[in-house]
Structures are given as C-alpha cells and as structure tokens.
Design an enzyme around this catalytic site. Sequence first.
Site, PDB file in Angstrom:
ATOM      1  CE  LYS A  40      -0.668 -15.014   8.784  1.00  0.00           C
ATOM      2  NZ  LYS A  40      -0.088 -14.550   7.510  1.00  0.00           N
ATOM      3  CE1 TYR A  56      -0.695 -13.263  11.904  1.00  0.00           C
ATOM      4  CE2 TYR A  56      -0.100 -15.209  13.171  1.00  0.00           C
ATOM      5  CZ  TYR A  56       0.160 -14.324  12.150  1.00  0.00           C
ATOM      6  OH  TYR A  56       1.271 -14.498  11.355  1.00  0.00           O
ATOM      7  NE  ARG A  77      -2.085  -1.424   3.578  1.00  0.00           N
ATOM      8  CZ  ARG A  77      -2.565  -1.455   4.818  1.00  0.00           C
ATOM      9  NH1 ARG A  77      -3.828  -1.110   5.042  1.00  0.00           N
ATOM     10  NH2 ARG A  77      -1.803  -1.821   5.824  1.00  0.00           N
ATOM     11  CB  SER A  99       0.404 -19.741   6.096  1.00  0.00           C
ATOM     12  OG  SER A  99      -0.547 -19.771   7.127  1.00  0.00           O
TER      13      SER A  99
END
Length: 286
Positions: free
Chosen positions: A166, A162, A42, A148
Amino acid sequence: MKRNQNSFLGKKIFISGGSTGIGKGLALEFAQKGASVVISARGKKALEETVKLLKKIGPKDAIYDFVIADVSDVSQVKKAAKKTLQILNGLDLLICNSGYAKVGKVNDMEDSDFRNLMDINFFGHVNVIRAFQDHFIKQGSGDIVLISSMLATFSIYGYGAYSASKFAITGFAQSLRQEMMLHNVRVKIFLPPTTETPGLEKENQDKPDLVKEIEMGSALNATHSVEKVSRAFVSWFPKRKFIGYATWDSWLQYFLVRHFPEWTLLLADGELRSAQKRLNRKNAVN
C-alpha cells in the site's frame, strides 16, 4: 477546476475490484447519480449480480456491464481495458480498487505471500493504469483514482507485507500525478479505513490473535460500513485535494503520523504492549 457531485451524470466510469466491497459500493453510488459503469474482477457470478443491481437503480439510458480480469495478468488487463473502452465508447474516471490483505509476522509468512500482495495490490494498480493511460493522454482529460489504505500512512505489528504494497501505491501515485497533469488528467489517492467487506471477513479468519487484540484495544481503529466509505469518496472526489479520507479518525491518524511521527510510534508501541498483556492474561485463564 472545482467539480460537483452532479458531474457524475452521464460520466463513464471503470472500477477494478468492483464486484464486492468498496468497489461495489462505489459502483452503486455512481449508478444512483446517473453514471455509466463497467466493473471488473475475477469472479463472473459476483460481477453479474452487481451489474443486475446497477441496472435496477441506474437510469435506463446508462450502460452497466462487466469485464473479467485478473489485475496481476497484464494481457488480461489490456483486453479488459480495450473491451471497456468499446462498451462505454470512452472513459472519464478510472478507479483502481483491487486488493486484499494477508496478515502475519514477517517470519511466519511465505515468500509467495509478499509477492502476491505486491502483484495484486501494487502491480494490479500499475497494470490497470498503464492499460488505460494512452486513452487519457489522447483524450486530454479525465480522472484516475488509486484506492490504497490508511495502512499506507502507518504500519503496525503483523501488517508489514500488506502495508508495503500500500505504501508503494502512494509513491507511484505521487509521480503519476505530475506526469498526467501535463495532459490535463487528474490523479488522486483515497485511503479507506478498516471497512466491513467480504475481504475483511476473510482476512480475520487467519489473523494472528495478537493483531486482533491490538485492533480491539486501539483508539484509532474502528470498522466502518461500505456505504459510509463510498459516500465519503463521492463527497471528496470533486475537491482539489490529492489525498482523500473517509472518516474523522482517518484524518486524525494521518495528522498524527505526519506531524508527530515519533510520538505516534510510541503510542503504537504502548498499544502493542497492552495488547500482549491482555492476551497473556486470556491465555493464562484458558
């Protein structure tokens, strides 16, 4: 098909999340081996700085460039994929590396934390792969690697949100592997350990004290350098194995979780209780 590391020479590679951390480390490794690389993220400044480094260390006839995209935005990803294919005039290797961590107890985190983690860590991979998938199918060759985490194999206190994002990557990758093998496209998944990145530094700023205490006392938690993890990726990639690890302790963790799941839970519970006792003693002193 057995491949060697020299096969990176002249290859065309795209890496999402390629401006910092593991993505940047991989881009540098590939540039040194003669590949052309396009990275995305970004932030324009970090992308520009990384591309400058790639041009310094890579061969003069290779292509190094960037595209700006938020992987959670499908339209941005599609535009970035189209531009990448134009820049490189094709693609041989797609690496989905974007992601971040937010750590905390389930009832302490905001609803948005759970959704944002899925949007970036899981759907970000899905969006990038879907944007390039038609290219690989038409080409009838190539490789797709999903980055991952070792926390996709076993989760602990504070990492529920989180790890869920994953774990989702693993399920998606296993199915995608079979879909793409019918088009002669290989799909693999790489599970990095705790790695010394800007993302880890940011993660540690608001990480709960008990989580920090668990990690400091864990026998299976060591922090590794970006260079070590990137070199391990390059060494693993040519092999036939679907799942890749960067370190011996990562392999050991996976082995224990797979073959001794209940014992691994007991080990983790013991580490949690020990960490709580140490933290209580520290708090009592202070």
